[in-house]
Scaffold this motif. Structure first.
Motif, PDB file in Angstrom:
ATOM      1  N   GLY A  89       0.838  -1.199   0.000  1.00  0.00           N
ATOM      2  CA  GLY A  89       0.000   0.000   0.000  1.00  0.00           C
ATOM      3  C   GLY A  89       0.875   1.251   0.000  1.00  0.00           C
ATOM      4  N   LYS A  90       0.545   2.189  -0.878  1.00  0.00           N
ATOM      5  CA  LYS A  90       1.365   3.400  -1.020  1.00  0.00           C
ATOM      6  C   LYS A  90       0.722   4.589  -0.333  1.00  0.00           C
ATOM      7  CE  LYS A  90       2.508   4.488  -5.205  1.00  0.00           C
ATOM      8  NZ  LYS A  90       2.302   4.760  -6.641  1.00  0.00           N
ATOM      9  N   GLY A  91       1.534   5.349   0.385  1.00  0.00           N
ATOM     10  CA  GLY A  91       1.072   6.599   0.958  1.00  0.00           C
ATOM     11  C   GLY A  91       1.675   7.755   0.174  1.00  0.00           C
ATOM     12  N   ARG A  92       1.460   8.962   0.629  1.00  0.00           N
ATOM     13  CA  ARG A  92       2.024  10.128  -0.057  1.00  0.00           C
ATOM     14  C   ARG A  92       3.529  10.181   0.152  1.00  0.00           C
ATOM     15  NH1 ARG A  92      -0.255  15.544   1.472  1.00  0.00           N
ATOM     16  NH2 ARG A  92      -0.006  16.230  -0.673  1.00  0.00           N
ATOM     17  N   ARG A  93       4.178  10.819  -0.766  1.00  0.00           N
ATOM     18  CA  ARG A  93       5.611  11.118  -0.681  1.00  0.00           C
ATOM     19  C   ARG A  93       6.467   9.881  -0.397  1.00  0.00           C
ATOM     20  NH1 ARG A  93       5.638  16.400  -1.272  1.00  0.00           N
ATOM     21  NH2 ARG A  93       3.660  17.406  -0.823  1.00  0.00           N
TER      22      ARG A  93
ATOM     23  N   LYS B 172      -7.103  11.215  15.697  1.00  0.00           N
ATOM     24  CA  LYS B 172      -6.530  10.045  15.020  1.00  0.00           C
ATOM     25  C   LYS B 172      -6.887  10.044  13.533  1.00  0.00           C
ATOM     26  CE  LYS B 172      -4.991   7.770  18.656  1.00  0.00           C
ATOM     27  NZ  LYS B 172      -3.850   7.971  19.281  1.00  0.00           N
ATOM     28  N   LYS B 173      -5.870   9.766  12.710  1.00  0.00           N
ATOM     29  CA  LYS B 173      -6.107   9.679  11.264  1.00  0.00           C
ATOM     30  C   LYS B 173      -6.720   8.315  10.935  1.00  0.00           C
ATOM     31  CE  LYS B 173      -3.492   9.340   6.966  1.00  0.00           C
ATOM     32  NZ  LYS B 173      -2.309   9.747   6.207  1.00  0.00           N
ATOM     33  N   ILE B 174      -7.893   8.350  10.304  1.00  0.00           N
ATOM     34  CA  ILE B 174      -8.554   7.076   9.982  1.00  0.00           C
ATOM     35  C   ILE B 174      -8.596   6.825   8.470  1.00  0.00           C
ATOM     36  CG2 ILE B 174      -9.956   7.018  12.085  1.00  0.00           C
ATOM     37  CD1 ILE B 174     -11.948   7.758   9.206  1.00  0.00           C
TER      38      ILE B 174
END
Ligand code: BTN
Length: 340
Positions: free
Chosen positions: A129-133, A196-198
């Motif tokens: 799974g890819k996130g930003r940057r 919290k980041k969901i």
């Protein structure tokens, strides 16, 4: 004797206790003392519940956990829940994949999507799974929702981040519609419940060298619906959260949230206006707060300074005012709330 008066079996008592604390571990000792049962009786009840198809995890030293997230995510169930977007979307469901963004990009590169239909790739598990940057995005099995839309929008590449904002609104509205839980949006691509980041959103695209226009855009959305039983990876343990940290969830929640996101997002895209920005602004958890501005998203090295967030423009730019009075309109980069 009516149902209420009927004596509960040991199995039912154990089930009720575990269900009250679904998706968390309850130790054998706690169950034994709360229900006045022997360990052997608990074990028998757990086996009985498993035979009834309840998913119950058992871990040494932690106890038992009734998993309510086990309702499978499936293409058929998602399609069954669709409303507005029913005839406008092609759902490609993969039990597992490396990254739904990469899958959608591959389809985009091959031109293999149908004209006039938006394709969405959905998966229950991503191994990369890819996130930003260049960051990774933790995508454990059975607890989250990982989906990527493949679109051919007629907007210029420098406005592609508005798709991220539209997706954020769609996710926020879908979660509220299905679960009743209110979320906040942290510009530009994160959804929060309290601190919290969901959910994170990653928009990528391919630009035609000839015309300079977007060939396609891929909007990837990762939502933590249940907290993974093994916990979030160490590096995000303090910042990541899930819609349901513990306790009961609404029925069929992952398929329903997925379908609701598709409906909301396609409806915003179809309207082709920027009225959604008004809601984006209302849901922003940054306006009026002090933030750290990192234009390149690279912690200390790129730190530009501290600024107060004044507003979000109709093009989804973040308007910030630095301590020296300079005002800047940000359309990319990262900000984080200043800690005192
Ligand atoms: C971020 O928070 O940095 C963005 C995370 C985006 C994650 C989603 S999950 C579905 C899609 N596939 C990916 O590999 N990434 C996006």
């Amino acid at each position: 004797m009516n149902n209420k008066e009927k004596k509960l079996s040991t199995k039912d008592k154990v089930y009720n206790l575990l269900r009250d604390r679904a998706n968390t571990f309850v130790s054998g000792q706690e169950i034994a003392s709360e229900l006045s049962l022997t360990r052997a009786a608990i074990w028998k009840a757990i086996n009985g519940l498993r035979l009834d198809n309840h998913q119950i995890k058992a871990i040494n030293n932690r106890g038992y956990c009734l998993v309510l997230s086990s309702q499978p995510l499936s293409g058929t169930l998602i399609e069954r829940e669709l409303g507005y977007a029913k005839d406008k979307i092609k759902v490609i469901f993969l039990e597992q994949t490396e990254s739904t963004n990469e899958d959608a990009k591959r389809i985009g590169n091959e031109g293999a999507d149908e004209e006039g239909t938006i394709t969405v790739v959905v998966s229950d598990y991503q191994s990369k799974g890819k996130g930003r940057r260049g960051r990774s995005f933790a995508s454990p099995k059975g607890t989250g929702l990982y989906m990527s839309f493949l679109l051919h929008p007629s907007i210029s590449p420098d406005k592609a981040y508005m798709l991220t904002c539209a997706a954020a609104i769609a996710v926020s509205a879908a979660i509220e519609k299905i679960t009743g839980i209110v979320t906040a949006i942290k510009w530009v691509n994160d959804i929060y419940i309290e601190d919290k980041k969901i959910c994170g959103i990653l928009t990528e695209g391919s630009v035609s060298m000839e015309t300079g226009a977007l060939d396609y855009a891929v909007v990837g959305i990762g939502v933590n619906i249940f907290a993974p039983l093994e916990g979030f990876p160490e590096e995000i343990r303090n910042t990541a959260g899930a819609i349901y940290e513990n306790g009961e969830a609404v029925d069929n929640v992952r398929n329903r949230i997925c379908a609701a996101i598709i409906d909301e997002f396609i409806e915003i895209i179809d309207k082709a206006d920027n009225n959604f920005v008004k809601i984006y602004r209302e849901k922003s958890n940054l306006i009026g707060r002090y933030v750290k501005v990192n234009p390149y998203g690279d912690s200390k090295k790129a730190l530009k300074g501290y600024a107060k967030v004044l507003d979000i423009t109709d093009s989804c730019e973040l308007v910030v005012e630095y301590d020296n009075g300079d005002i800047e309109y940000l359309s990319s980069g990262e900000v984080s709330v200043k800690k005192y």
